[in-house]
Scaffold this active site. Structure first.
Site, PDB file in Angstrom:
ATOM      1  N   GLU A  91       0.816  -1.385   0.227  1.00  0.00           N
ATOM      2  CA  GLU A  91      -0.004  -0.264  -0.439  1.00  0.00           C
ATOM      3  C   GLU A  91       1.402   1.226  -0.263  1.00  0.00           C
ATOM      4  OE1 GLU A  91      -3.478   1.915   3.087  1.00  0.00           O
ATOM      5  OE2 GLU A  91      -3.018  -0.270   3.368  1.00  0.00           O
ATOM      6  N   ASP A  92       2.054   1.307   1.114  1.00  0.00           N
ATOM      7  CA  ASP A  92       2.468   3.014   1.082  1.00  0.00           C
ATOM      8  C   ASP A  92       3.647   2.787   0.055  1.00  0.00           C
ATOM      9  OD1 ASP A  92       0.805   3.152   2.413  1.00  0.00           O
ATOM     10  OD2 ASP A  92       1.752   2.409   4.623  1.00  0.00           O
TER      11      ASP A  92
END
Length: 735
Positions: A91-92
């Site tokens: 996600e990051d």
């Protein structure tokens, strides 16, 4: 002024957390596991190296903390630790699922994928949170570890919510109480559920939370003294009888204290069970049940039990696997005390949920015990059959995180566990979809009951079916389980589709008769005239007779004539506007009152409107009939005879009285009818036409016909009746 960050101090801090994780996990590790965890840690450390949390600390401390919760508080193994360490990398950071799969295998990749938020476009009317939740659940049906790690992630976020801005604190806390706390409860993670509830309260109602924390703290020494005295005789007797055991006092959570205070409208000092005594026995599994009852016998030798407060979850465990024997006894100082009796295995399950007993094979397939497996199967089924929006789905799913359950039996004695307030119709669908769709009613404990009958614990239910029975829209009001709901919706949708086909055939035949070609343009003119939003809806209305096929005439298709739209299905507020369009700008407004000689009107018996209701007039040969805009017939009248509708409103006169029906339910007692009739005749000067009250097994149900001036008058009467001692439900019904 920004504080200087010493990289070396931070490095030591990260290592300290990492070593603690390895120490905690050590007893569960197999050969090569430590190496895999180290690889995941280094990967996560590298991927997040430039990132910091809102609090300013290095981001890597978050995945480390989540992994720590996963192993220490939930009791999961290596695969879950690795997935927890990597849960934010996709996600990051530039990492992708394919990279995770290549480095750590399919199992870990699938879990990380389930934990990764969806990015991109969402359908209108849904929410990112709901979509993410649905995705996470889709993975749950394959691997329950996704949810367990997600709960660990949420718990750590709640523990570190201090550094977040206020609006984020409120948003995250609300999601937590709405979804994650019930989910933790459903998976048997009581310690996590309790902490999530308390943290929600801490951030949403800080003042109340702090006050309760202080009150609990102040009463601690007195509480400990009380526990010591209470436990002493039990302790001595258990030792004398040779039991190996542990006794501890468990304080009630802040959230549950507040819930109790609000629900029962009592003060902190009146909450009698601020704590529970827990007796944990070290006994072999085959002796657990007998040992628990033996200890119950010892406890009740010393203290008088409350017979209504015995809960036996040893013989029938809760659906999330919780097993324990609970009793509430009277202490010598006149205080009620809850005593929980369980084995060490049961306590493990109660604290860590089913994760405590999850054994994963190399295939990654969990082997839980049957009750939770059955629930996960229900979730899987729900995901497969659900085609509503994500928000609707989330709402349905929440209802199915039922905390309370009802236990009923088939005629052959098979136990069926359903959510509290489930009906005979839910029971039928739980057995089999076909039985549900053909359900006529049920024999409950040999007595005939309707589809809407609410099940009670211990009911024995025989479902009655008929080949001729078919579901109706009304059925959706009788069911609360998502399986029953989605199956009824599916059937209604298919039925509508089939009827629409019949309608299409009728329209084609009618057009053929008129010598008009069936083209998209022809169809559009029909939709515009009959004001329907889709072709399927139009054909369906023709099939069920809501649109009269004979009204399809040649002039509708004359290109020189503008299509006159008929009004469609409406909400009461849009009614006036539509009538105005149909009748022209200066449509007559019918003012209804006792001095209105201009119109001869009667009140429709089908919906029995009274002053204050939204109403409309309908022209008939015998004059105007007044209907409620919510009348079941209103839609049909609007669709078919829009030009005969007149707008209507009441004058403020109060002399006229109108008949209205009130349904009243509650627990029976001497003098109840007297109280009810006194309120009706004395306090509000209402004339009563009739009253019928049936009493059965201590409960009563009655119907009262009264004359009132308007809805305001009726509402006041209903509110007064609701306050009568013993009355549980008061509602207006259509007479």
């Amino acid at each position: 002024m920004a504080t200087l960050i010493d990289p070396e101090v931070e490095r030591q801090e990260i290592l300290r957390h990492y070593r603690r994780l390895l120490r905690t996990a050590k007893p569960y590790l197999k050969a090569g596991d430590a190496k895999l965890i180290k690889k995941a840690f280094n990967t996560s450390l590298e991927a997040h190296k430039e990132m910091r949390r809102k609090s300013g600390e290095p981001y890597i401390l978050h995945p480390l903390a989540v992994a720590q919760i996963v192993v220490e508080e939930i009791g999961l193994g290596t695969t879950s630790i690795v997935a927890a360490l990597l849960h934010d990398v996709v996600e990051d950071t530039p990492w992708e699922i394919a990279d995770v799969e290549r480095e750590f295998g399919t199992k870990v990749a699938r879990i990380v994928d389930g934990l990764t938020k969806i990015s991109g476009v969402f359908e209108y009317g849904t929410s990112e949170q709901a979509e993410n939740f649905r995705k996470m659940l889709l993975t749950l049906s394959e691997d329950v570890r996704v949810i367990l790690i997600k709960l660990a992630d949420r718990l750590h976020n709640m523990r570190t919510l201090d550094s977040m801005p206020r609006h984020k604190q409120l948003k995250i806390s609300s999601e937590t109480i709405y979804l994650y706390a019930p989910l933790a409860h459903r998976l048997g993670l009581y310690a996590i559920k309790t902490e999530l509830e308390d943290l929600h309260l801490k951030y949403t109602d800080t003042e109340v939370y702090n006050e309760l924390v202080n009150r609990v703290r102040q009463s601690r020494s007195a509480r400990n003294r009380f526990i010591k005295e209470f436990v002493q005789p039990i302790d001595e007797e258990l030792t004398a009888q040779g039991f190996s055991f542990e006794i501890k006092g468990r304080p009630k959570s802040i959230y549950s204290i507040l819930k109790k205070m609000r629900k029962q409208n009592i003060t902190f000092d009146e909450v009698y069970d601020l704590f529970a005594i827990r007796v944990i026995l070290d006994v072999p599994q085959e002796q657990e049940k007998a040992a628990c009852w033996q200890v119950y016998s010892i406890v009740t030798d010393f203290y008088q039990p409350n017979p209504d407060r015995l809960r036996d979850w040893v013989s029938t465990p809760k659906a999330n696997g919780y097993e324990s024997l609970h009793t509430t006894v009277m202490s010598r100082s006149g205080q009620w005390v809850e005593v929980q009796i369980r084995s060490r295995r049961m306590d493990d399950i109660a604290e860590k949920g089913y994760a405590a007993h999850w054994k994963y094979k190399d295939t990654g397939v969990p082997q839980p015990e049957s009750t939770l497996e059955a629930w996960i199967n229900k979730v899987r089924e729900m995901l497969e059959t659900n085609n509503s929006s994500a928000l609707e789905f989330m709402d349905e799913f929440r209802q199915n995180l039922f905390v309370k359950e009802v236990y009923a039996f088939t005629p052959k004695g098979k136990l069926i566990i359903l959510p509290d307030k489930a009906t005979a119709l839910d029971f039928a669908f739980d057995i089999h979809t076909h039985i549900g769709l053909q359900c006529l009613g049920a024999k409950v404990n040999q007595k005939l009951q309707p589809l809407s009958y609410q099940l009670r614990n211990g009911d024995q239910v025989e479902i009655l079916t008929s080949q001729r029975q078919k579901p109706t829209e009304e059925w959706l009001q009788y069911v609360i389980t998502s399986k029953a709901r989605s199956k009824i919706k599916d059937w209604l949708r298919d039925d509508k589709r089939a009827k629409a086909e019949d309608g299409r055939f009728l329209v084609e035949k009618r057009l053929e008769l008129l010598g008009i070609e069936f083209t998209p343009e022809t169809l559009n003119r029909l939709l515009a005239h009959f004001n329907t939003y889709s072709t399927q809806e139009f054909f369906y209305r023709v099939a069920i007779g809501q649109v009269d096929g004979r009204e399809i005439k040649t002039e509708l298709f004359d290109p020189n004539i503008e299509v006159l739209r008929l009004p469609s299905m409406l909400e009461p507020k849009a009614f006036d506007h539509e009538v105005q369009k149909v009748r022209g700008v200066n449509a007559n407004m019918l003012v209804i009152g006792e001095r209105t000689d201009k119109f001869d009107y009667t009140i429709a018996p089908c919906c029995n409107p009274i002053p204050g209701d939204d109403v409309f007039g309908f022209e008939t040969e015998d004059g105007i009939v007044i209907h409620r805009t919510s009348c079941p017939k209103a839609v049909q009248m609007m669709s078919n005879y829009g030009n005969r509708i007149v707008r209507a409103k009441w004058t403020d006169q109060l002399e006229l009285a109108f008949l209205a029906g009130i349904r009243i339910k509650g627990s029976d007692r001497v003098g109840l009818v007297n109280d009810v009739t006194r309120i009706i005749s004395n306090s509000l000067k209402v004339n009563m036409r009739s009253i019928t009250i049936d009493s059965d097994d201590g409960m009563f149900e009655g119907q009262i016909m009264v004359f009132v001036n308007d809805t305001n008058h009726l509402t006041k009467l209903i509110q007064r009746l609701a306050r009568v001692n013993g009355v549980l439900q008061v509602e207006r019904f259509d007479t």
